[in-house]
Scaffold this motif. Structure first.
Motif, PDB file in Angstrom:
ATOM      1  N   THR B  53       0.828  -1.205   0.000  1.00 46.10           N
ATOM      2  CA  THR B  53       0.000   0.000   0.000  1.00 46.10           C
ATOM      3  C   THR B  53       0.863   1.255   0.000  1.00 46.10           C
ATOM      4  N   SER B  54       1.915   1.247   0.797  1.00 43.85           N
ATOM      5  CA  SER B  54       2.817   2.408   0.809  1.00 43.85           C
ATOM      6  C   SER B  54       3.415   2.628  -0.572  1.00 43.85           C
ATOM      7  N   TYR B  55       3.757   1.529  -1.220  1.00 46.06           N
ATOM      8  CA  TYR B  55       4.362   1.619  -2.550  1.00 46.06           C
ATOM      9  C   TYR B  55       3.373   2.203  -3.550  1.00 46.06           C
ATOM     10  N   THR B  57       0.562   3.945  -2.970  1.00 43.19           N
ATOM     11  CA  THR B  57       0.040   5.292  -2.690  1.00 43.19           C
ATOM     12  C   THR B  57       1.149   6.280  -2.389  1.00 43.19           C
ATOM     13  N   ASN B  58       2.371   5.753  -2.235  1.00 43.15           N
ATOM     14  CA  ASN B  58       3.513   6.574  -1.852  1.00 43.15           C
ATOM     15  C   ASN B  58       3.277   7.290  -0.522  1.00 43.15           C
ATOM     16  N   SER B  59       2.505   6.632   0.339  1.00 46.58           N
ATOM     17  CA  SER B  59       2.263   7.207   1.651  1.00 46.58           C
ATOM     18  C   SER B  59       2.407   6.114   2.701  1.00 46.58           C
ATOM     19  N   THR B  60       3.376   6.290   3.594  1.00 46.75           N
ATOM     20  CA  THR B  60       3.559   5.260   4.616  1.00 46.75           C
ATOM     21  C   THR B  60       2.398   5.274   5.595  1.00 46.75           C
ATOM     22  N   PHE B  61       1.760   6.436   5.744  1.00 49.48           N
ATOM     23  CA  PHE B  61       0.612   6.523   6.647  1.00 49.48           C
ATOM     24  C   PHE B  61      -0.500   5.600   6.163  1.00 49.48           C
ATOM     25  N   ALA B  62      -0.803   5.682   4.860  1.00 50.83           N
ATOM     26  CA  ALA B  62      -1.820   4.795   4.287  1.00 50.83           C
ATOM     27  C   ALA B  62      -1.398   3.340   4.440  1.00 50.83           C
ATOM     28  N   PRO B 117       8.832   3.104  -0.207  1.00 51.95           N
ATOM     29  CA  PRO B 117       8.954   4.095   0.855  1.00 51.95           C
ATOM     30  C   PRO B 117       9.246   3.446   2.205  1.00 51.95           C
ATOM     31  N   THR B 120      10.126   7.552   8.022  1.00 52.41           N
ATOM     32  CA  THR B 120      11.285   8.415   8.210  1.00 52.41           C
ATOM     33  C   THR B 120      11.630   8.522   9.689  1.00 52.41           C
TER      34      THR B 120
END
Lengths: 335, 319
Positions: B53-55, B57-62, B117, B120
Motif C-alpha cells: 500500500t505504501s508503494y 500510494t507513496n504514503s507510509t501513513f496509508a 517508501p 522516516t
C-alpha cells in the motif's frame, strides 16, 4: 446427506474465494487450474512426484489421528519430524561405514522413530505433570528442534570446508534407497505408507484401544469414572504420533534428500495437521485429502515459471479449504 | 568493539518495537479471554499489505493503516468463527496463521524485491543531541515512539480504568461479568479486533522500518510465535511482556556481536531462547504452590511467576 451438503458448501465457497484471489492478481483461474493439472497428471514423472509427497503426508497424518482422537493438539509434530531426521543422520554418520547398508538403514529407522517418540512424549509429560498446554510446549520444542538442526548443519556436522544452507554432506551412496528407473519414489516406501494407513484403520475399527481413545476424547470425565487412565493414554497417543512423525523424518532424510537440510520437514507436520482437520479427525478421508494436498503442493511448484505466480498458491487453497470447513461445520452446529 | 553504546541501545529499542506493539495487542486480547494464534501470519500479512500500500500510494501513513486493517480483518474472521459460531480458537488461529502467511507471499509477489517508501526517522530537536540517551531514545520513526508510549497506556488501561477492569473480568470470570450486565461477547470481540489491528501495524513496522521491503522470506517470519511466547513469559502483563521483548531484542543484537568474539555460542541458541523460557514459565504456573526448589532458585523463579486469565481460550455462549 448432511456430510455431502457440508462438502458441497465447502467446495463452492473455497472455489469462489480462490478464484477471487486469482482475479485480484489478474490471473485467469482456468489457466491456474490447468497448470495444476499439467503439473500433477501430465506425466508419470509428475505423478511420481505427487506420490513422493503423499507418502510422508499419510504417515504423519496417521499419527495425528491418534492425538486428535484424544483431543490433543500435537502441534509439535513438526519438531518430531526434524528429530526423526536428526536420528537418521546421526546413525548414517556413525554407522554407515561400519556395518552393511541394510543394517544401517534398519538402525537408522528405529533411531528416527525413537527420537520422534521421545520428543513427542516430552510434550505429553509436560502436559500431564505440569499442565502445560501441548500447543505451547509443542511450538517451543519445534523451535528448539529447528535450532538443533541448524546448529548441527553449521556446527559439528558441517560439510568439510564450508557450512551452508544446502545441508550436511550426503549420506554414502550405499545407503541411498534404490529407486526404479524413472521413478521418484521407492515402491517399498509406498507399501510402508499403505501399511501404516491400514494398521491405523484397523486400530480404529477393531481394537479396544482405538475405541477407547475415541471414547476418552469424546468424554474424558466419563472415562475417568470408568477407571480408564487418561494420562497413560495421552502419553501413548503422543508417543505413537511421534513415532510416525519420526518415520516421516526418516523418509525425508533417506528417500528425498539423502542428507540433513535446514528445511528437512518441508512443513509436512503443519500440513498434516491441516489434512486431519479437513478430514474432521476421521481416518477414512485421510488418504484422499493427503492426495489432494500433495497435488496442490506439487502443482504449485511450476507456477512461478509458467504463470509468474508465487508457489504459495497451493498453501492458500489448502488453508481456505480448512478454514471454510471449520466455518461451515460450526455454523451449522450453531444454527 | 568500536561501537557507540547509545546507538546499540537505540537499535535494540527499534527492533523490539514491533514485538512490543504486537505483544501488547495480544496481551489485551488474551486478557479478555480470547487467544489469537494467528499472530505469525497476521504480522506477515500486515508487512506485505503495509509495504504494498505504501508503494502504491507513496504514503507510509496509508500503508500502516492498511496493514492495521488487514490485521483487523483476520481477527474479525477469528471472532466470527470462534466467538459467534463457537469453533475452537486454537484450530482457527492455527489455520489462519498458515493461510495468511501463504496469502501474503502469494498476493505480495509483484512487490517482492523492489525499493519502496520507508518510515522516516524523526530526531526530536534538542533531546536527540544528548550524549548517550539522545541517540538511544530520540532518533526513531514515529511508530517506535508510539510503541514506547503504548506500554504505560496499556498498563493504565488494564489496571487503573473501569473498562480495563471489565476487560479483565471478561477473561477471568465471564459468567459473573455477564451477570453484572456486561456484554462479554462484545468486549472480547473489541479487544480481539484491537489486538489484530496492532499485530497488522507491527507487520508494517517490519516492512517499512527495521526490515524494509517485501520478499520471500521477508525476515519477520517466526516473530508472531515469539510474541505469543513473550505474552506468556510476561505473565499477561503489558509491562513485563514489553520487557521480554527488549530482552529478546538485546539477545538478538548481542548474538551478532558475540559471534564475532566468541564463536562457541551459536546464534541459533540465542534466537530460540524465548521458547524454553516460555515452557519454563508455564511449568512454574502450575508448580508454584509446591515449594521444593532450593531457596536461591525460588527467588529467581518468582520473577517468572504468572497466572493466565482463567477463561482464556474457553468458549462462552451468551444465552
Amino acid at each position: 446427506m448432511d456430510r455431502v451438503r457440508t462438502i458441497l458448501t465447502v467446495v463452492a465457497i473455497s472455489t469462489l474465494t480462490t478464484c477471487g484471489a486469482l482475479l485480484i492478481v489478474g490471473t485467469n483461474p482456468v489457466d491456474v487450474f490447468s497448470a495444476f493439472f499439467k503439473g500433477t497428471f501430465s506425466s508419470w514423472r509428475h505423478f511420481a512426484h505427487v506420490i513422493n509427497v503423499w507418502i510422508p503426508l499419510v504417515i504423519c497424518s496417521c499419527g495425528l489421528l491418534f492425538t486428535f482422537s484424544l483431543g490433543l493438539w500435537n502441534i509439535g509434530v513438526e519438531g518430531q519430524i526434524m528429530l526423526g531426521a536428526v536420528g537418521t543422520a546421526w546413525v548414517m554418520r556413525h554407522l554407515a561405514d561400519m556395518t552393511n547398508p541394510t543394517v544401517t538403514l534398519g538402525i537408522a529407522f528405529l533411531m528416527a522413530c525413537l527420537l520422534g517418540a521421545i520428543w513427542a512424549t516430552l510434550s505429553g509429560i509436560l502436559k500431564i505433570k505440569s499442565n502445560v498446554h501441548e500447543i505451547f510446549s509443542g511450538l517451543g520444542l519445534n523451535f528448539v528442534a529447528q535450532a538443533l538442526v541448524l546448529w548441527l548443519i553449521f556446527g559439528p556436522w558441517k560439510r568439510p570446508g564450508v557450512a551452508s544452507m544446502s545441508g550436511t554432506r550426503p549420506f554414502p551412496a550405499a545407503v541411498w534407497f534404490p529407486v526404479p528407473e524413472g521413478w521418484r519414489f521407492s515402491p517399498i516406501a509406498l507399501v510402508a505408507a499403505l501399511l501404516v494407513m491400514g494398521i491405523t484403520a484397523w486400530i480404529f475399527i477393531s481394537t479396544r484401544w482405538g475405541l477407547l481413545i475415541r471414547a476418552v476424547g469424546n468424554n474424558s470425565r466419563a472415562a475417568e469414572v470408568h477407571g480408564i487412565s487418561i494420562n497413560g493414554n495421552f502419553l501413548l497417543a503422543m508417543a505413537v504420533a511421534g513415532f510416525l512423525a519420526g518415520m516421516t523424518g526418516y523418509y525425508q532424510a533417506v528417500f528425498v534428500y539423502h542428507r540433513l537440510i535446514p528445511a528437512i520437514s518441508s512443513n509436512y507436520g503443519y500440513l498434516s495437521l491441516l489434512v486431519v482437520m479437513l478430514a474432521q479427525y476421521r481416518w477414512t478421508p485421510v488418504p484422499f485429502i493427503a492426495l489432494l494436498f500433495a497435488m496442490l503442493h506439487v502443482g504449485s511448484i511450476q507456477l512461478p515459471l509458467t504463470l509468474n505466480l508465487d508457489s504459495s498458491l497451493g498453501g492458500v487453497i489448502q488453508g481456505i479449504l480448512v478454514l471454510t470447513t471449520l466455518g461451515v461445520v460450526h455454523f451449522r452446529r450453531n444454527s | 568493539m568500536d561501537m557507540s553504546w547509545g546507538l546499540f541501545l537505540g537499535m535494540i529499542i527499534a527492533s523490539a518495537a514491533p514485538l512490543v506493539v504486537a505483544g501488547i495487542g495480544e496481551t489485551l486480547t488474551e486478557r479478555a479471554g480470547v487467544i489469537n494464534l494467528s499472530l505469525d501470519g497476521t504480522i506477515l500479512l500486515g508487512a506485505m499489505v503495509g509495504f504494498a500500500t505504501s508503494y502504491a500510494t507513496n504514503s507510509t501513513f496509508a500503508g500502516v493503516l492498511a496493514a492495521g486493517a488487514s490485521g483487523t480483518l483476520v481477527a474479525a474472521i477469528l471472532g466470527l468463527l470462534c466467538l459467534k459460531w463457537s469453533a475452537p480458537q486454537v484450530a482457527v488461529g492455527f489455520v489462519l496463521t498458515l493461510l495468511c502467511r501463504d496469502l501474503a507471499y502469494f498476493l505480495g509477489n509483484p512487490f517482492a524485491r523492489i525499493r519502496g517508501p520507508q518510515l522516516t526517522t524523526i530526531s526530536v530537536p534538542f533531546l536527540s543531541d544528548i550524549d548517550f540517551l539522545g541517540t538511544a531514545l530520540f532518533n526513531h520513526n514515529i511508530l517506535t515512539y508510539l510503541s514506547i508510549v503504548l506500554i504505560p497506556l496499556a498498563w493504565m488501561h488494564l489496571y487503573l480504568t473501569r473498562s480495563g477492569l471489565i476487560l479483565r473480568a471478561a477473561g477471568e470470570n465471564p459468567e459473573a461479568c455477564r451477570a453484572r450486565g456486561y456484554m462479554v461477547m462484545r468486549i472480547r470481540f473489541v479487544y480481539l479486533i484491537l489486538g489484530g489491528f496492532l499485530a497488522g501495524v507491527a507487520g508494517a513496522m517490519f516492512s517499512l522500518g527495521i526490515k524494509p521491503g517485501w520478499g520471500r522470506p521477508q525476515g519477520a517470519e517466526g516473530m508472531g510465535w515469539i510474541v505469543l511466547a513473550l505474552v506468556i513469559f510476561g505473565g499477561w502483563n503489558p509491562v513485563r511482556v514489553s520487557a521480554g521483548a527488549y530482552v529478546f531484542a538485546s539477545l538478538q543484537a548481542m548474538s551478532n556481536i558475540v559471534q564475532n568474539i566468541w564463536i562457541g555460542i551459536p546464534a541459533q541458541l540465542l534466537q530460540v531462547a524465548p521458547f524454553p523460557l516460555m515452557i519454563l514459565t508455564l511449568v512454574l504456573i502450575n508448580t508454584s504452590e509446591k515449594s521444593y526448589q532450593p531457596q536461591s532458585l525460588t527467588r529467581f523463579l518468582a520473577l517468572l511467576k504468572a497466572r493466565p486469565p482463567a477463561a482464556l481460550g474457553k468458549d462462552f455462549s451468551e444465552s
